[in-house]
Enzyme design. Structure first.
Site, PDB file in Angstrom:
ATOM      1  N   ASP A  91       0.842  -1.189   0.000  1.00 40.20           N
ATOM      2  CA  ASP A  91       0.000   0.000   0.000  1.00 40.20           C
ATOM      3  C   ASP A  91       0.891   1.259   0.000  1.00 40.20           C
ATOM      4  OD1 ASP A  91      -2.896   1.091   0.664  1.00 40.20           O
ATOM      5  OD2 ASP A  91      -1.650   1.929   2.247  1.00 40.20           O
ATOM      6  N   ASP A 217      -8.876  -6.489  -5.227  1.00 38.19           N
ATOM      7  CA  ASP A 217      -8.506  -5.352  -4.381  1.00 38.19           C
ATOM      8  C   ASP A 217      -9.460  -4.182  -4.605  1.00 38.19           C
ATOM      9  OD1 ASP A 217      -7.113  -3.186  -3.157  1.00 38.19           O
ATOM     10  OD2 ASP A 217      -5.189  -4.193  -3.496  1.00 38.19           O
ATOM     11  N   HIS A 245      -7.055  -6.424  -0.625  1.00 40.50           N
ATOM     12  CA  HIS A 245      -5.954  -5.483  -0.399  1.00 40.50           C
ATOM     13  C   HIS A 245      -5.039  -5.926   0.747  1.00 40.50           C
ATOM     14  CE1 HIS A 245      -3.836  -1.768  -0.963  1.00 40.50           C
ATOM     15  NE2 HIS A 245      -4.064  -1.347   0.269  1.00 40.50           N
TER      16      HIS A 245
END
Length: 279
Positions: A91, A217, A245
Site C-alpha cells: 500500500d 482489491d 488489499h
C-alpha cells in the site's frame, strides 16, 4: 509452498527480508507472513513506522515522509556495509520503500511492491489515491479527515471508518483478521501522503523492482496497479488471484510463495566475475 529442504536461504543473494506496512497498518499485520518466512529460513524484520502499530507517536504531528519512515531508514543505516535486504512495501509502504531505495540503494537487493504505490519521480501517493477516489465511492465514503490544527488548516491525518473496513480492505479476509485490524489500525498521517518523491535513475533506478498484484482489491484496484506497472515497468509482475488489499490475511500461502520466488531470483551476472579466477 516450497518444502523447506528445497530452499537453502544461505545460498541466496540475501535471506534478510524487511516488511513495510501500509497506511494505517503496523508490523502486526504481517504475523502470518513472518511465521511462514522464518519457517523457510529467512531472517525477517517487520517495522512499525512512526505513529503506527505500537510506535507511540501522535500521528497528527508527523510533518514529513522523512519523519514517518525514520524507523525504516534507521534500520537500513545500521546494516553492515556488506549486508543487503529485500524490501517489501504494502500500500503506502510502496512510497516508503521507494524513498529508502533512493537513500540506500546499495543496501537493497530487491524491492517488492505488494499492491502498493509504485510512484514515478515527482509524484505523491496522494496523486495515485486521487485517481482511485475519483472512481471509487467506497474509498470516498470510508475516509474521514482529521483536523488536529483546526478546520481552517490542512488535514493532519486520515481515519478509515470502521464500518467500511471489510468492504474496502478485507473483502476476502477471515473474520478474525478483520477483527484484529479493527482494533489495531491507526490514523494515516496526511503530510507524508501528500509529499512528492524525488527518485533518480542512479539510486532508485538501480534497485531491482518486482510487483505483486492482487485481483480482488477494492482499495487499489487491479487496473490501477497495472497502470503503475505499465508506466514504470518492474523486472517481473506476479499475481495473487483471489486476494483483497490485505494478501497477508486473505492469501498468506500464495503471498509466501511469491516472496520466496522473488528472493530466489539470482543476482545479475557480473561481467567482471570471469576475470577474477585465482592463479
Amino acid at each position: 509452498m516450497l518444502p523447506k529442504q528445497d530452499l537453502n536461504t544461505n545460498d541466496l543473494e540475501t535471506n534478510m527480508i524487511v516488511l513495510v506496512h501500509g497506511g494505517g497498518f503496523g508490523a502486526w499485520c504481517w504475523y502470518k507472513t513472518i511465521s511462514l518466512l522464518e519457517d523457510s529460513g529467512f531472517r525477517v524484520n517487520a517495522v512499525d513506522l512512526t505513529g503506527s502499530g505500537i510506535h507511540s507517536y501522535d500521528t497528527n504531528k508527523i510533518g514529513s515522509l522523512t519523519q514517518y519512515i525514520e524507523p525504516l531508514t534507521s534500520y537500513l543505516e545500521s546494516l553492515g556495509d556488506d549486508e543487503k535486504v529485500i524490501l517489501v512495501g504494502h500500500d503506502f509502504g510502496g512510497a516508503c520503500i521507494s524513498y529508502a531505495m533512493e537513500m540506500f540503494p546499495s543496501k537493497v537487493a530487491k524491492a517488492v511492491f505488494l499492491c502498493a504505490a509504485m510512484l514515478k519521480n515527482g509524484h505523491s501517493a496522494f496523486d495515485m489515491f486521487q485517481q482511485q477516489i475519483d472512481t471509487n465511492g467506497t474509498l470516498q465514503r470510508a475516509q474521514e479527515f482529521v483536523y488536529y490544527n483546526g478546520k481552517d488548516r490542512p488535514p493532519t491525518a486520515i481515519n478509515i471508518d470502521k464500518s467500511s473496513l471489510r468492504d474496502l480492505l478485507f473483502n476476502q479476509s477471515p473474520s478474525k483478521d478483520v477483527s484484529l485490524a479493527s482494533v489495531s489500525m491507526r490514523p494515516i498521517p496526511f503530510a507524508p501522503v501528500l509529499e512528492k518523491l524525488t527518485l533518480t535513475d542512479e539510486n532508485y533506478g538501480s534497485v531491482r523492482r518486482f510487483y505483486v498484484e492482487t485481483t480482488e482489491d477494492n482499495a487499489i484496484p487491479l487496473h490501477l496497479q497495472q497502470g503503475m506497472c505499465e508506466s514504470s515497468p518492474p523486472e517481473k509482475v506476479l499475481r495473487l488471484r483471489g486476494s483483497d488489499h490485505a494478501p497477508f490475511f486473505s492469501r498468506p500461502q500464495a503471498l509466501h510463495r511469491a516472496l520466496v520466488e522473488i528472493a530466489a531470483v539470482p543476482p545479475p551476472v557480473q561481467a567482471s566475475s570471469s576475470s577474477s579466477s585465482s592463479s
